[in-house]
Motif scaffolding. Structure first.
Motif, short mmCIF file in Angstrom:
data_model
loop_
_atom_site.label_atom_id
_atom_site.label_comp_id
_atom_site.label_asym_id
_atom_site.label_seq_id
_atom_site.Cartn_x
_atom_site.Cartn_y
_atom_site.Cartn_z
N MET A 49 11.35 18.91 -13.89
CA MET A 49 12.48 18.52 -14.71
C MET A 49 13.83 18.87 -13.38
O MET A 49 15.16 17.84 -13.88
CB MET A 49 13.04 19.70 -15.53
CG MET A 49 12.15 19.89 -16.67
SD MET A 49 11.89 21.23 -17.38
CE MET A 49 13.74 22.06 -17.98
N LEU A 50 13.59 19.21 -12.31
CA LEU A 50 14.52 18.87 -11.73
C LEU A 50 15.06 17.25 -11.17
O LEU A 50 15.47 17.44 -10.71
CB LEU A 50 14.19 20.21 -10.28
CG LEU A 50 14.65 21.54 -10.31
CD1 LEU A 50 13.71 22.70 -8.74
CD2 LEU A 50 15.72 22.28 -10.48
N SER A 51 13.86 16.81 -10.53
CA SER A 51 13.69 15.68 -10.26
C SER A 51 14.35 14.25 -10.84
O SER A 51 14.74 13.59 -10.74
CB SER A 51 11.87 15.12 -9.92
OG SER A 51 11.92 16.44 -8.77
N SER A 52 13.89 14.98 -12.08
CA SER A 52 14.51 14.17 -13.86
C SER A 52 15.69 13.70 -14.44
O SER A 52 17.34 14.95 -13.69
CB SER A 52 14.13 14.11 -14.72
OG SER A 52 14.76 13.27 -15.94
N GLU A 53 17.05 12.44 -14.03
CA GLU A 53 18.10 12.56 -14.63
C GLU A 53 18.71 13.15 -15.70
O GLU A 53 19.43 13.91 -16.48
CB GLU A 53 18.83 10.83 -14.15
CG GLU A 53 18.60 10.37 -12.64
CD GLU A 53 19.60 11.29 -12.15
OE1 GLU A 53 20.80 10.85 -12.23
OE2 GLU A 53 19.34 11.96 -10.78
N ASP A 54 17.59 12.96 -16.29
CA ASP A 54 17.71 12.97 -18.14
C ASP A 54 16.57 14.66 -18.37
O ASP A 54 16.82 15.16 -19.97
CB ASP A 54 16.52 12.55 -18.74
CG ASP A 54 16.61 10.55 -18.27
OD1 ASP A 54 17.95 10.88 -17.98
OD2 ASP A 54 15.97 10.06 -19.05
#
Length: 148
Positions: free
Chosen positions: A142-147
């Motif tokens: 989640m931290l790595s995702s833009e979404d």
């Protein structure tokens, strides 16, 4: 057991980059509530107060320290910053209630104290975080995702 208290800003290493999260609430029956700040950084921002005053990327319930240790993620407490006014109220979480076939019958909404429900989600309710304990691996995704 909680590793961090509301206001704590924790730096999380993701590969060569850094992500930042803030603990906003502790609840006696659930893991802490954490808000993530958007974006990954090459180095620690000089003004963590400004970062914390900015937008929230997502909200999750996670035993932050133990979950990150479990997946071997480097992390450290880097600041204690006032939780922004708009984040001080305990967030409302959503949870699907399913029938025997796995179809969603209705949604529960939990505000840290009580429950309410609705059959259909409106756009505002769709944006609410899920009432689930997030794993360390999922949290890093989640931290790595833009979404998130």
């Amino acid at each position: 057991m909680t590793d961090y208290t509301p206001g704590d800003v924790v730096e999380v290493r993701i590969g060569d980059q850094l992500a930042y999260v803030q603990v906003t609430h502790n609840h006696p029956s659930y893991p802490p509530v954490v808000r993530a700040f958007g974006g990954l950084h090459e180095k620690r921002p000089e003004d963590l107060d400004a970062l914390a005053a900015g937008p929230t990327h997502f909200v999750a319930m996670i035993p932050l320290g133990s979950a990150l240790r479990h997946v071997g993620a480097e992390h450290e407490l880097v600041a204690r910053v006032q939780v922004p006014d708009e984040q001080k109220k305990f967030p409302t979480f959503r949870m699907p209630i399913r029938d025997k076939k796995g179809e969603i019958v209705y949604w529960w909404f939990w505000d840290g104290q009580g429950l309410s429900y609705d059959v259909e989600l409106d756009d505002e309710q769709k944006a609410l975080p899920l009432r689930e304990v997030t794993s360390g691996a999922r949290f890093l995704e989640m931290l790595s995702s833009e979404d998130a």
